[in-house]
Design a protein around this motif. Structure first.
Motif, PDB file in Angstrom:
ATOM      1  N   PHE A   1      89.083  26.226  14.040  1.00  0.00           N
ATOM      2  CA  PHE A   1      90.261  26.083  13.170  1.00  0.00           C
ATOM      3  C   PHE A   1      91.570  26.386  13.897  1.00  0.00           C
ATOM      4  N   CYS A   2      91.472  26.936  15.111  1.00  0.00           N
ATOM      5  CA  CYS A   2      92.644  27.567  15.734  1.00  0.00           C
ATOM      6  C   CYS A   2      93.444  26.593  16.602  1.00  0.00           C
ATOM      7  N   PRO A   3      94.721  26.392  16.286  1.00  0.00           N
ATOM      8  CA  PRO A   3      95.537  25.452  17.069  1.00  0.00           C
ATOM      9  C   PRO A   3      95.796  25.931  18.508  1.00  0.00           C
ATOM     10  N   PHE A   4      95.811  27.261  18.711  1.00  0.00           N
ATOM     11  CA  PHE A   4      96.017  27.773  20.077  1.00  0.00           C
ATOM     12  C   PHE A   4      94.783  27.454  20.933  1.00  0.00           C
ATOM     13  N   VAL A   5      93.616  27.600  20.321  1.00  0.00           N
ATOM     14  CA  VAL A   5      92.375  27.217  21.008  1.00  0.00           C
ATOM     15  C   VAL A   5      92.383  25.722  21.304  1.00  0.00           C
TER      16      VAL A   5
ATOM     17  N   ASN B   1      84.349  34.450  15.729  1.00  0.00           N
ATOM     18  CA  ASN B   1      85.296  34.770  14.661  1.00  0.00           C
ATOM     19  C   ASN B   1      86.234  35.871  15.171  1.00  0.00           C
ATOM     20  N   PRO B   2      87.497  35.501  15.501  1.00  0.00           N
ATOM     21  CA  PRO B   2      88.391  36.473  16.138  1.00  0.00           C
ATOM     22  C   PRO B   2      88.814  37.596  15.190  1.00  0.00           C
ATOM     23  N   TYR B   3      88.576  37.396  13.891  1.00  0.00           N
ATOM     24  CA  TYR B   3      88.991  38.430  12.937  1.00  0.00           C
ATOM     25  C   TYR B   3      87.985  39.582  12.883  1.00  0.00           C
ATOM     26  N   HIS B   4      86.803  39.362  13.465  1.00  0.00           N
ATOM     27  CA  HIS B   4      85.802  40.425  13.504  1.00  0.00           C
ATOM     28  C   HIS B   4      86.066  41.478  14.578  1.00  0.00           C
ATOM     29  N   LYS B   5      86.757  41.065  15.649  1.00  0.00           N
ATOM     30  CA  LYS B   5      87.079  41.984  16.759  1.00  0.00           C
ATOM     31  C   LYS B   5      85.840  42.750  17.232  1.00  0.00           C
ATOM     32  N   ALA B   6      84.795  42.011  17.540  1.00  0.00           N
ATOM     33  CA  ALA B   6      83.580  42.637  18.077  1.00  0.00           C
ATOM     34  C   ALA B   6      83.934  43.341  19.386  1.00  0.00           C
TER      35      ALA B   6
ATOM     36  N   GLY C   1      92.456  40.706  21.549  1.00  0.00           N
ATOM     37  CA  GLY C   1      91.561  40.268  20.482  1.00  0.00           C
ATOM     38  C   GLY C   1      91.922  38.924  19.887  1.00  0.00           C
ATOM     39  N   LEU C   2      92.491  38.049  20.701  1.00  0.00           N
ATOM     40  CA  LEU C   2      92.877  36.733  20.199  1.00  0.00           C
ATOM     41  C   LEU C   2      92.123  35.634  20.936  1.00  0.00           C
ATOM     42  N   ILE C   3      91.951  34.513  20.244  1.00  0.00           N
ATOM     43  CA  ILE C   3      91.424  33.320  20.897  1.00  0.00           C
ATOM     44  C   ILE C   3      92.576  32.322  21.062  1.00  0.00           C
ATOM     45  N   PRO C   4      92.562  31.498  22.114  1.00  0.00           N
ATOM     46  CA  PRO C   4      91.512  31.303  23.109  1.00  0.00           C
ATOM     47  C   PRO C   4      91.430  32.453  24.118  1.00  0.00           C
ATOM     48  N   THR C   5      90.181  32.687  24.558  1.00  0.00           N
ATOM     49  CA  THR C   5      89.911  33.595  25.676  1.00  0.00           C
ATOM     50  C   THR C   5      89.006  32.823  26.634  1.00  0.00           C
TER      51      THR C   5
ATOM     52  N   TYR D   1      93.718  34.848  28.824  1.00  0.00           N
ATOM     53  CA  TYR D   1      94.039  34.547  27.434  1.00  0.00           C
ATOM     54  C   TYR D   1      95.496  34.138  27.355  1.00  0.00           C
ATOM     55  N   GLU D   2      95.993  33.904  26.165  1.00  0.00           N
ATOM     56  CA  GLU D   2      97.280  33.266  25.890  1.00  0.00           C
ATOM     57  C   GLU D   2      97.162  31.778  26.233  1.00  0.00           C
ATOM     58  N   SER D   3      97.230  30.967  25.190  1.00  0.00           N
ATOM     59  CA  SER D   3      96.932  29.539  25.351  1.00  0.00           C
ATOM     60  C   SER D   3      97.759  28.852  26.438  1.00  0.00           C
ATOM     61  N   THR D   4      99.055  29.182  26.549  1.00  0.00           N
ATOM     62  CA  THR D   4      99.867  28.479  27.553  1.00  0.00           C
ATOM     63  C   THR D   4      99.446  28.878  28.966  1.00  0.00           C
TER      64      THR D   4
ATOM     65  N   SER E   1      96.091  37.239   9.165  1.00  0.00           N
ATOM     66  CA  SER E   1      96.026  37.002  10.606  1.00  0.00           C
ATOM     67  C   SER E   1      97.296  37.549  11.253  1.00  0.00           C
ATOM     68  N   GLU E   2      97.220  37.786  12.547  1.00  0.00           N
ATOM     69  CA  GLU E   2      98.384  38.336  13.257  1.00  0.00           C
ATOM     70  C   GLU E   2      99.595  37.421  13.149  1.00  0.00           C
ATOM     71  N   VAL E   3      99.332  36.124  13.329  1.00  0.00           N
ATOM     72  CA  VAL E   3     100.416  35.147  13.256  1.00  0.00           C
ATOM     73  C   VAL E   3     101.073  35.194  11.886  1.00  0.00           C
TER      74      VAL E   3
HETATM   75  N1  GSH Z   1      99.760  33.741  21.506  1.00  0.00           N
HETATM   76  C1  GSH Z   1      98.365  33.462  21.366  1.00  0.00           C
HETATM   77  C2  GSH Z   1      98.017  32.232  22.204  1.00  0.00           C
HETATM   78  O1  GSH Z   1      98.920  31.421  22.481  1.00  0.00           O
HETATM   79  O2  GSH Z   1      96.864  32.094  22.633  1.00  0.00           O
HETATM   80  C3  GSH Z   1      98.013  33.282  19.910  1.00  0.00           C
HETATM   81  C4  GSH Z   1      96.528  33.118  19.661  1.00  0.00           C
HETATM   82  C5  GSH Z   1      96.142  33.398  18.211  1.00  0.00           C
HETATM   83  O3  GSH Z   1      96.937  33.927  17.418  1.00  0.00           O
HETATM   84  N2  GSH Z   1      94.896  33.057  17.853  1.00  0.00           N
HETATM   85  C6  GSH Z   1      94.409  33.395  16.512  1.00  0.00           C
HETATM   86  C7  GSH Z   1      93.598  34.686  16.569  1.00  0.00           C
HETATM   87  O4  GSH Z   1      92.868  34.927  17.502  1.00  0.00           O
HETATM   88  C8  GSH Z   1      93.513  32.348  15.903  1.00  0.00           C
HETATM   89  S1  GSH Z   1      94.377  30.843  15.580  1.00  0.00           S
HETATM   90  N3  GSH Z   1      93.756  35.515  15.535  1.00  0.00           N
HETATM   91  C9  GSH Z   1      93.080  36.768  15.396  1.00  0.00           C
HETATM   92  C10 GSH Z   1      93.927  37.734  14.598  1.00  0.00           C
HETATM   93  O5  GSH Z   1      94.994  37.326  14.119  1.00  0.00           O
HETATM   94  O6  GSH Z   1      93.509  38.873  14.459  1.00  0.00           O
END
Ligand code: GSH
Length: 308
Positions: free
Chosen positions: A36-40, A60-65, A75-79, A90-93, A288-290
């Motif tokens: 679902f993740c646009p950064f991924v 599932n990045p919200y689980h933070k295993a 704790g964010l995807i993409p990793t 990490y960090e999509s860019t 979500s963090e965003v």
């Molecule tokens: N700045 C990061 C990037 O560019 O990779 C943002 C990545 C991001 O926010 N990914 C979301 C995520 O891992 C999923 S779309 N969220 C987990 C959370 O918000 O706890």
């Protein structure tokens, strides 16, 4: 508990399911992602464009295993786990540029010319700081203006204006690229194509494509839509024969090409699955963090490479 802990769908569907299946066997290069993740999707698009052998691992990045946090403390995807290196990226860019430079055997997605490359980074920065945050603000805006992200008049009008401005500036820049690029860099790219650099698809296109592919969700959820004037409508922002009309035509050309690009389509799940995911954004209830950063008026978490 965060409502995000249970994703409506735990895995990719449609075309993205096929792609994930084809890349499910162990490989030293591993993309930890979420369908679902646009950064991924940015990183996924680059893997597909360059046909880089990899393993795709849905999490599932919200689980933070703990195992996931050990790879990426944010704790964010993409990793991205990189062969022979102990620390994940990490960090999509950052991930996208690494894949482009680290796997030069595929098509290069950044120009050879240092000046042109720097200019691409400026526009990736524009996408990251002007367009993407505005996309979330419009999506999370509430009719009573309670979102608290800029004190706009409610209903997302202010937010919509920002999104339109950001996209229009992007389209104008593409028109500059089409017409007058430097004599020196002419060999690097040529005009005549739909992309940011004309005929050459680049990381600038990659950086925006996932949110472009999700623009219809704003139309789906928000009565005021995206604010982008539609062709053939009687929109004052797009009178026929006006300069604005030419700019928006250029945007339409890019958008149509971007949503149909093979790498974008192959990393896309079924449309209705996104409707489910973005419902909580549209209602401004996701944790979500965003989303939280957007609500706090900060736009996005500040980890953007090339960020402001
Ligand atoms: N700045 C990061 C990037 O560019 O990779 C943002 C990545 C991001 O926010 N990914 C979301 C995520 O891992 C999923 S779309 N969220 C987990 C959370 O918000 O706890």
């Amino acid at each position: 508990a965060s409502p995000d802990l249970s994703l409506s769908h735990p895995s990719p569907s449609g075309a993205a399911f096929e792609l994930a299946q084809a890349h499910s066997s162990p490989e030293p290069l591993k993309l930890y992602g979420g369908w679902f993740c646009p950064f991924v999707q940015r990183a996924w698009i680059v893997l597909v464009e360059k046909e880089i052998p990899h393993q795709y691992i849905e999490i599932n990045p919200y689980h933070k295993a703990p195992e996931f946090l050990a790879l990426n403390p944010r704790g964010l995807i993409p990793t991205l786990a990189v062969p022979g290196r102990s620390g994940a990226l990490y960090e999509s860019t950052v991930v996208c540029e690494f894949l482009d430079e680290g796997y030069p055997q595929g098509p290069r997605l950044m120009p050879e010319d240092a000046y042109e490359r720097a200019r691409c980074r400026l526009w990736i920065n524009h996408v990251a700081t002007r367009i993407v945050p505005a996309w979330y603000r419009v999506m999370q805006a509430q009719p009573d203006g309670e979102q608290g992200s800029g004190g706009g008049g409610g209903g997302g009008e202010e937010e919509r204006k920002k999104l339109v401005e950001g996209i229009k500036a992007f389209a104008r820049e593409m028109m500059n690229n089409d017409g007058g690029c430097d004599e020196k860099s002419k060999g690097d790219h040529s005009s005549g194509g739909p992309w940011f650099l004309g005929s050459k698809f680049s990381l600038v296109d990659v950086s925006l494509a996932p949110w472009a592919k999700r623009l219809w969700l704003i139309d789906y959820y928000k009565p005021g839509g995206t604010g982008i004037p539609k062709k053939g409508g009687n929109d004052p922002g797009r009178e026929s024969g006006s300069e604005d009309e030419i700019v928006w035509d250029r945007w339409d050309q890019w958008l149509e090409a971007a949503v149909k690009r093979d790498s974008v389509v192959r990393t896309w799940s079924e449309d209705e699955k996104y409707i489910g995911v973005y419902k909580r954004y549209a209602e401004n209830t996701t944790e979500s963090e965003v989303a939280r950063a957007t609500r706090a008026g900060k736009g996005l978490p500040s980890h953007h490479y090339y960020g402001a």
